[in-house]
Structures are given as C-alpha cells and as structure tokens.
Design an enzyme around this catalytic site. Structure first.
Site, short mmCIF file in Angstrom:
data_model
loop_
_atom_site.label_atom_id
_atom_site.label_comp_id
_atom_site.label_asym_id
_atom_site.label_seq_id
_atom_site.Cartn_x
_atom_site.Cartn_y
_atom_site.Cartn_z
N TRP A 147 0.84 -1.19 0.00
CA TRP A 147 0.00 0.00 0.00
C TRP A 147 0.88 1.25 0.00
O TRP A 147 1.88 1.33 0.72
CB TRP A 147 -0.90 0.01 1.23
CG TRP A 147 -1.74 1.25 1.33
CD1 TRP A 147 -2.87 1.53 0.62
CD2 TRP A 147 -1.50 2.39 2.16
NE1 TRP A 147 -3.36 2.77 0.95
CE2 TRP A 147 -2.53 3.32 1.91
CE3 TRP A 147 -0.51 2.72 3.09
CZ2 TRP A 147 -2.61 4.56 2.54
CZ3 TRP A 147 -0.59 3.95 3.74
CH2 TRP A 147 -1.62 4.85 3.46
N ASP B 27 -3.06 5.21 -3.34
CA ASP B 27 -3.54 6.15 -2.33
C ASP B 27 -2.47 7.17 -1.96
O ASP B 27 -2.76 8.15 -1.29
CB ASP B 27 -3.99 5.41 -1.07
CG ASP B 27 -5.34 4.74 -1.25
OD1 ASP B 27 -6.04 5.03 -2.24
OD2 ASP B 27 -5.72 3.93 -0.38
N ASP C 216 -16.56 11.27 -1.82
CA ASP C 216 -15.90 10.02 -1.44
C ASP C 216 -16.63 9.38 -0.25
O ASP C 216 -17.80 9.64 0.00
CB ASP C 216 -14.42 10.28 -1.16
CG ASP C 216 -13.54 9.09 -1.48
OD1 ASP C 216 -13.48 8.16 -0.66
OD2 ASP C 216 -12.92 9.07 -2.56
N CYS D 237 -10.64 0.94 -7.97
CA CYS D 237 -9.74 1.29 -6.87
C CYS D 237 -9.71 0.12 -5.91
O CYS D 237 -10.71 -0.57 -5.73
CB CYS D 237 -10.22 2.56 -6.16
SG CYS D 237 -9.20 3.06 -4.76
N LYS E 141 -16.44 5.85 -8.34
CA LYS E 141 -15.18 5.27 -7.88
C LYS E 141 -15.52 4.02 -7.09
O LYS E 141 -16.12 4.08 -6.03
CB LYS E 141 -14.42 6.27 -7.01
CG LYS E 141 -13.08 5.76 -6.50
CD LYS E 141 -12.37 6.81 -5.65
CE LYS E 141 -11.05 6.30 -5.10
NZ LYS E 141 -10.40 7.32 -4.23
N TRP E 142 -15.11 2.86 -7.62
CA TRP E 142 -15.45 1.55 -7.05
C TRP E 142 -14.24 1.04 -6.28
O TRP E 142 -13.25 0.65 -6.86
CB TRP E 142 -15.82 0.61 -8.18
CG TRP E 142 -16.29 -0.76 -7.80
CD1 TRP E 142 -15.58 -1.73 -7.15
CD2 TRP E 142 -17.57 -1.34 -8.08
NE1 TRP E 142 -16.33 -2.86 -6.99
CE2 TRP E 142 -17.57 -2.66 -7.56
CE3 TRP E 142 -18.71 -0.87 -8.72
CZ2 TRP E 142 -18.66 -3.51 -7.67
CZ3 TRP E 142 -19.80 -1.72 -8.83
CH2 TRP E 142 -19.78 -3.02 -8.31
N ASP E 143 -14.35 1.03 -4.96
CA ASP E 143 -13.20 0.71 -4.11
C ASP E 143 -13.29 -0.72 -3.57
O ASP E 143 -14.35 -1.37 -3.62
CB ASP E 143 -13.12 1.71 -2.96
CG ASP E 143 -11.70 1.98 -2.51
OD1 ASP E 143 -10.80 1.15 -2.79
OD2 ASP E 143 -11.47 3.03 -1.87
N MET E 144 -12.18 -1.19 -3.02
CA MET E 144 -12.09 -2.53 -2.40
C MET E 144 -10.88 -2.48 -1.48
O MET E 144 -9.76 -2.61 -1.91
CB MET E 144 -11.94 -3.59 -3.49
CG MET E 144 -11.96 -5.00 -2.99
SD MET E 144 -10.31 -5.71 -2.84
CE MET E 144 -10.69 -7.43 -2.89
N ASN E 145 -11.13 -2.25 -0.17
CA ASN E 145 -10.08 -1.80 0.73
C ASN E 145 -9.44 -2.87 1.61
O ASN E 145 -8.87 -2.53 2.64
CB ASN E 145 -10.60 -0.67 1.61
CG ASN E 145 -10.44 0.68 0.96
OD1 ASN E 145 -9.37 1.03 0.49
ND2 ASN E 145 -11.52 1.45 0.91
N ARG F 199 -9.02 -3.25 7.67
CA ARG F 199 -9.77 -1.98 7.71
C ARG F 199 -11.14 -2.17 8.35
O ARG F 199 -12.13 -1.56 7.95
CB ARG F 199 -9.91 -1.36 6.32
CG ARG F 199 -10.06 0.17 6.36
CD ARG F 199 -10.48 0.75 5.03
NE ARG F 199 -10.52 2.21 5.08
CZ ARG F 199 -11.45 2.95 4.51
NH1 ARG F 199 -12.43 2.38 3.83
NH2 ARG F 199 -11.41 4.27 4.58
#
Length: 788
Positions: free
Chosen positions: A201, A553, A371, A531, A481-485, A448
C-alpha cells in the site's frame, strides 16, 4: 495472421506485424514450441527442421516417453503445454486428479480449427476485436474422455498474441482440477532476466530485475486480488536490454484474482515461462460435461527494448481491453472530497468545497466526487459498509439533492462506493451474516475493520447489482469510484459445499465480473474508476469494465513519479488516475512544489484531492493556469504515446500525439547534485523531418527560495520569514528562465535541447534555471511549417 504450414504433421505460424510464433505437432502427438521472436519467413514444416532441436538417444537419468517414441524426452523439449507424468518435471501447465487418484496426464493432439470469432468465454472477460476482424486458432488435445482446448489469438497491429485454455470433462466421473494455467512458453536458452513489479500500500509498482540462470523465479498473489504485492504484468529479457534496444517479452493476464507466474530454468538450460491462476489453494471439481475456462494471457515481443514492449502493450490495452463510451473519450478533471474532508462530511461542507472551485476565480474543475462517508451510519471505517442508503443527517435531500446543487455550480457529480465489502456493525450483516466470508466457529481476521462479501454466492451478486442500480439511478451520477479496501484472509464461502471450498477465490472473481458487467451495461454513460486501496487490483480484468484505475492512495508527487513510471511499462497513462494534493503530503509529510505535483499528475488522469478553501489567491491562480494548460494538451497527455527517457534521481518522460505534431515532456529531479548546471532534454517519438517549436511556460521565482542570500543584494538586513521578508516576496517577482527554440525532430531527438543552466550557487539572473530538490519543468513541442 494464422497459418498452417505445409507438411505431413500440423505446424502453425502466428504472424503479427513484427513477430512470429511457431509450434508444431510431434510424431508422438505433443505440441512442441519452436520459435517466438522477430518476424521470420517460414512456409513449411520442413523449414522448421532448421531450428528444431535434434534428438537421437535418451539422455542419462531421464525418461523416454514411450518405446514407440524413445527420442521424445519431455523434460528436454520445448513444449506448448505440459502436465504431470511421463518425464517432464518442470512447472506444469495442468494438474488434475483422476477418479482413481492418479495424477499423470497425457494430452495429445486431436485437431485444430481457425475462425474469426471472439473467444466467447462465459465466466471471464477477454480481449476483443472492435471491428470484428480477428483471428482465432483452437488446437484440441485429448486424454481419454478429457478434452483440452488451447486458444491462440493474433492482434496483428499491436504485435500481441494471446493464449487461453478450456478443459472439458467428457468422462463419466468427476475430476479434480488442481492447476490450470493460461500460457506456457519454453525458450531454448537460460540466463534471461525477469523484471517484475512489487510493492505494498502507498508504494506500488516498484521495478525489480533478477537474473534467472538456474532454479525458479515466481511472481504471485495469494491476496484474493491481483494485488500491490506483485502485479501480474512482467517482462523477460536479455541482460543487456535497455529502454530502447534489446529483446523483451512482455506478459500479462486478463484476471483480477490470485495469479501465479514462474520463470524456471531446468537442468538442460531451457527456460520455461508460465502464467495463470494461482494453483495454491485452488481446487475445482468438474462433473461430467462441465468445463473450466482459464483467463486469457497476453504476450508481446519487441527487439526495441522496454519502450518497444510498452508501446505494444499500450496499443493493445487501449484498442482491445478498454471498451465503451470512455474508451477514447477525454477524461474529466475532478475534485475528490477525501483528503479535504475524510469522514467529516455534510452537504454544507461539501458545497463549500465545491464552491471554492467555481466562485471568484473559476478553476475549471469539471467533476466533483463525493468520497466515503455519505451512507448509513458511516462516521468512521468501523461500520455501515453494506448499508447503501444516504445518511439524511449529512445529506438532507440525499444524493439527488446534492447532485442538483453541484450541477448548478457547473460541475458533474460522482460518488464513491465499496460494494464488495461488509461491516459487522451494519444492518446488512445483522440480517445476513452468512453473506460474509468467514470460517464458521473460528476467529476471522479483518482488514480496515471490514469483511468480504461472498461473491461466490449468486444471491449476493444479485443484491449488489440491485443496490448499486438503485444508488446509480437515484441521482444524476456521471462517475463512480469503485473501491475494495482489503485483501482476503480466512477464505471460506458459506454458500459452497465442503468439497468445493477450493473454488471460492475463483468463483468470487467470476461473480465480481458478472456484477461489473451488468452494471456497466446498465449505466454505459457513467465513467467508472476502479480502486483497491489504491493499486491493489490494477489489472487487465478490471480494465475490461472500468476504463481507468486509481494508481495509488499515495499522492506524494515524488513517490507517484516512481509508481506511475512502474505502471507505464505495461499500462497506458490513460488508465491511471492521478491527483494533485496538499503539501505537506498526507501520506509522507513531504513538501513539494505545486508545479511538480501538477506535472506528475498531468501524466496520468488529472484530478485534485485538495481543500481548495484554504488556498491563497496566488495558488488558485496557479491551479487555474494549470487546468487551462492541461485542457489544451489533454488529448496528447491522455492518449499520446508515452516514452520513458530517464529514470532514477532524474525522471524524464514525453507524450507524443499519434500524428507526431505535438508532444509534452516532463523533467523531474528528486535531489539536487551541487554544481551541475548543464542538462539536455532528449525528445523521443517525433517526426525527424518535421520542424518543431520547443518551449516552456516561464514561471516567477519566489525570492524566499534564496533564503538569507537576499542579504547579498538588499540594502538592509532582511530576517528570514519576517514581515519585511514576506512583503518583499509579495512585491518582488523574479522572472524564471524561458526556453524557446525551433528545430527539426531529428535534432531534438539526437542532439537534445541544452537547457538553461541550473542555479549552482554562483549567481542568478532571468536565464538561470532554479532547480532545487523536487523541482520539475514541463516542455512543449508543436510542429510548425518549415520556413522557406
């Protein structure tokens, strides 16, 4: 072009514009790899005997395939695919367990066919031919009731060949598939180098090069996604290869999950390259008449160094991976709320941020992005993922009310979502705890503070499609914005049976592709940006649905220069989101000039992640000028051909328009080396016969950069950062250097432009280039008519 070579046994030649790939069927029915490299003229199988390895006797301590074929030594041969058994002890392409528990396979040639069809896989995305004029070769191998189909496709103008495979169980009993890769290529020499891209990261895509003289080098992800630990793109090349010369093979995989690539040198000095789905933890049961599709693998070859390889990959990704309305459409300049607000959002706060972009001196921002933090009880990252209803306390009139107000300010509106995740502290989890991946009765480790939804379950897929359809339809949303954290851990699907748990990770990815496919088809006008904690899932699979991906990021310009340069080896800059952010930077606390932050971001898809409310009028002026400049050069910067000119302490890049009439260059320095005044900027990719105007945008030099040196010219003593010092800095504007030349492309590429001398402590005037730590310059090239 795909050609069947004349001869008694089938042999095939696959030609692109500049390369040839040759393989043939042996007397035993195996597929022998013969050649992949620069284009050659070969018309018959008999001609292949010139470069086909000769064998007469069994080697000591080796295995002969059969009494009938004693010269077939599978461990010694270069093969198109291999499996366990019959003597080949190298990395296998295929591993499976038969009903009796045996593992030896023997897939031999059965037939072939050619057509102009797409690959047509049901479960996975693939490359495509926009005009429908493609070429596909299918070679069918059989082992008893099992059929293995190897697919080859030629993308002639990109110098790319793709490979994939499908296995079909035509027997009466189930088989267990434990490895099914996508490509295998055997090269008859050793000593090649592997360049791969690793990180974590906030520090993605670090370029690493290793020589493989013996043993095995592995590039892999077990994170549930393609991962920032090891991107699926890699290169195999000669040790002497550099940016513009030397042989390079490039490889990538159209897949977003666990992947595995290996470069192995065997006991006979031959190099095997394999790539595909990660076999560790993979176990797929195929019942009678069921099939399994392997992801499509991408291969290219260039004798023109890393740059030649990159150009091939960039053309391929732009033309045959990215699709839809946004394929070649200029991408908007956005303002993202995250680093300005984090979770502390409200409609009032968001509108004040948006108004800062348009009131007074309109900056030219085209898209405002809301966001994380807008939904459910999302006050922090410990809760509410899965509860995709707007928080009315924060947004009294929901997304539609905020979108209307943003639109009235002259900007489009976009949002952030993370549909694949679920918080334990959420209404969704309370209703459907069995929708989350977790091993029953055991501790589940979280990342997370969240868990992964079980996308192997079609019901969960349906839920995401339904909820996201509701969200995307609820307001005038033009960007998502398609995230996957988080990565995977403790992988277990409550939906699948015990014996099918080895299918979980792959079925998750197939489920994700189904979700993305349905949503992008339903909302073709929305610009989707992938993302995953930045670049944790930056791959060709995602790019088949989302035309761009957030690169990292980390928005620190110096870090981003290395990260974006890493991506550039396999991916075009039109796919990489890049933002200008605050200084000191939120990830590194480093201070960098606004000009440098803009310059690096301009070589991606420009955005701002910045609290514009806090800017001084002079800073707003600079940003307004930057955005205006970017809009003028946007098509060149987003869709021009990128060349890496220099790397290391100095980064130099240039983007050249397809017609070679325009180009933009960047010169970036990390740390200054004292007393080095001279520097040349060598262009690349220009038309050598054209005349170009070369120029920069002159900047004012802040007198405060000189520190106490001001006292060498001031009539009175000026204390650092005093009221007097700041007053002088506001009123005294010193001109920076101006570069302006007209020259041929030939000169600009071969002699370079000798830039104005850099400041080296011995004097300053308007012809000196002030170029301290973290400084940068952008240079522009415009074709002009040659004077008579």
């Amino acid at each position: 072009m795909i050609r069947l070579l004349k001869g008694s046994r089938p042999a095939f030649a696959l030609d692109t514009k500049s390369t040839t790939y040759v393989f043939a069927v042996t007397e035993s029915g195996h597929l022998e790899h013969l050649y992949y490299g620069g284009k050659i003229q070969v018309e018959s199988a008999a001609e292949c005997e010139v470069f086909r390895e000769k064998r007469e006797f069994e080697l000591g301590n080796s295995i002969a395939y059969s009494k009938k074929h004693p010269k077939v030594l599978l461990e010694y041969m270069c093969l198109e695919m291999s499996s366990q058994g019959h003597g080949d002890v190298r990395e296998p392409f295929l591993e499976l367990v038969y009903p009796d528990g045996s593992r030896s396979s023997d897939f031999l040639y059965d037939s072939y066919s050619t057509d102009n069809e797409e690959l047509g896989f049901r479960t996975l995305p693939t490359a495509y031919y926009p005009d429908g004029n493609g070429e596909r070769l299918r070679v069918t191998l059989k082992d008893g009731g099992l059929t293995l189909e190897l697919y080859y496709r030629v993308f002639e103008n990109c110098d790319v060949i793709t490979r994939s495979a499908k296995i079909i169980n035509g027997s009466d009993e189930p088989i267990e598939l434990e490895r099914m890769l996508s490509t295998q290529i055997d090269i008859p020499f050793s000593g090649a180098c592997v360049t791969s891209f690793h990180g974590a990261w906030a520090r993605e895509m670090n370029k690493c090069t290793s020589a493989v003289n013996a043993g095995k080098f592995v590039i892999e992800s077990r994170a549930g996604c393609s991962s920032n630990r090891a991107n699926p793109f890699f290169m195999v090349h000669a040790p002497e290869t550099n940016e513009f010369s030397g042989s390079v093979y490039g490889f990538n995989l159209i897949y977003s999950g666990n992947h595995y690539s290996a470069v192995e040198v065997n006991a006979y000095g031959k190099t095997r390259i394999v790539s595909g789905i990660q076999p560790d933890g993979f176990r797929f049961i195929l019942d009678k008449d069921e099939c399994f599709e392997a992801p499509e693998a991408v291969m290219t070859y260039s004798p023109q160094g890393f740059s030649g390889q990159s150009q091939n990959m960039h053309r391929f990704v732009r033309r045959h991976i990215v699709r839809g309305k946004w394929k070649f459409k200029p991408r908007p300049i956005l303002l993202n709320s995250w680093e300005a607000c984090y979770f502390n959002i409200s409609e009032k706060r968001l509108l004040s941020l948006a108004k800062a972009a348009v009131e007074g001196k309109e900056l030219g921002i085209e898209l405002f992005v809301l966001d994380d933090g807008w939904f459910g009880d999302r006050e922090n990252d410990t809760k509410a993922l899965g509860d995709w209803e707007p928080n009315i306390k924060k947004l009294p009139k929901g997304l539609s009310g905020l979108a209307e107000k943003i639109n009235k300010l002259g900007m489009n509106f976009g949002i952030w979502v993370e549909p694949e995740m679920i918080s334990v502290e959420s209404e969704l989890y309370r209703k459907h705890p069995d929708w989350a991946m977790a091993v029953p009765g055991k501790l589940h480790s979280e990342g997370r503070n969240q868990r992964v939804l079980d996308l192997a379950n079609p019901v969960v897929q349906d839920f995401i499609i339904k909820k996201m359809t509701e969200v995307f339809s609820s307001a005038n949303i033009s960007y998502v914005k398609w995230d996957m954290n988080r990565i995977f851990s403790d992988v277990f699907s409550p939906y699948l049976s015990r014996e099918r748990q080895g299918e979980t990770a792959h079925r998750y990815i197939c489920g994700l592709y189904r979700v993305m496919d349905e949503l992008t088809r339903a909302f073709p006008k929305i610009l989707f940006e992938g993302c995953a904690s930045g670049g944790n899932r930056f791959d060709l699979g995602i790019l088949c649905y989302f035309p761009q991906i957030w690169g990292s990021d980390n928005t620190d310009a110096i870090c981003r220069a290395a990260i974006q340069e890493g991506y550039s080896y396999g991916y075009p800059q039109s796919c990489v989101g890049a933002h200008v952010s605050a200084s000191p930077n939120h990830q590194t606390l480093r201070n960098t000039p606004l000009e440098t932050r803009f310059g690096v971001s301009a070589f991606g898809l420009l955005g701002y992640e910045y609290d514009l409310r806090d800017l001084k009028p002079s800073q707003k002026d600079i940003i307004k000028q930057q955005i205006s400049l970017y809009k003028r050069w946007r098509k060149v910067l987003q869709f021009g051909q990128l060349y890496r000119l220099e790397s290391g302490n100095i980064h130099e890049w240039i983007c050249v328009s397809p017609d070679k009439k325009y180009a933009v260059g960047l010169l970036l320095q990390k740390l200054i080396t004292p007393n080095t005044q001279a520097h040349r900027f060598f262009a690349r990719g220009l038309d050598p016969k054209r005349q170009y105007k070369f120029y920069n945008i002159p900047m004012n030099v802040d007198i405060k950069q000189f520190g106490s040196l001001i006292n060498t010219v001031a009539p009175i003593h000026v204390k650092q950062d005093s009221i007097l010092h700041n007053a002088i800095a506001r009123r005294v504007k010193m001109d920076g250097e101006s570069e302006s030349f007209t020259a041929s492309g030939d000169l600009l590429m071969h002699t370079g432009v000798a830039l104005s001398p850099a400041f080296s402590g011995t004097g300053f005037n308007e012809k000196v280039r002030v170029f301290p730590d973290f400084a940068s310059r952008m240079y522009f090239f415009e074709a002009v008519e040659k004077a008579e």
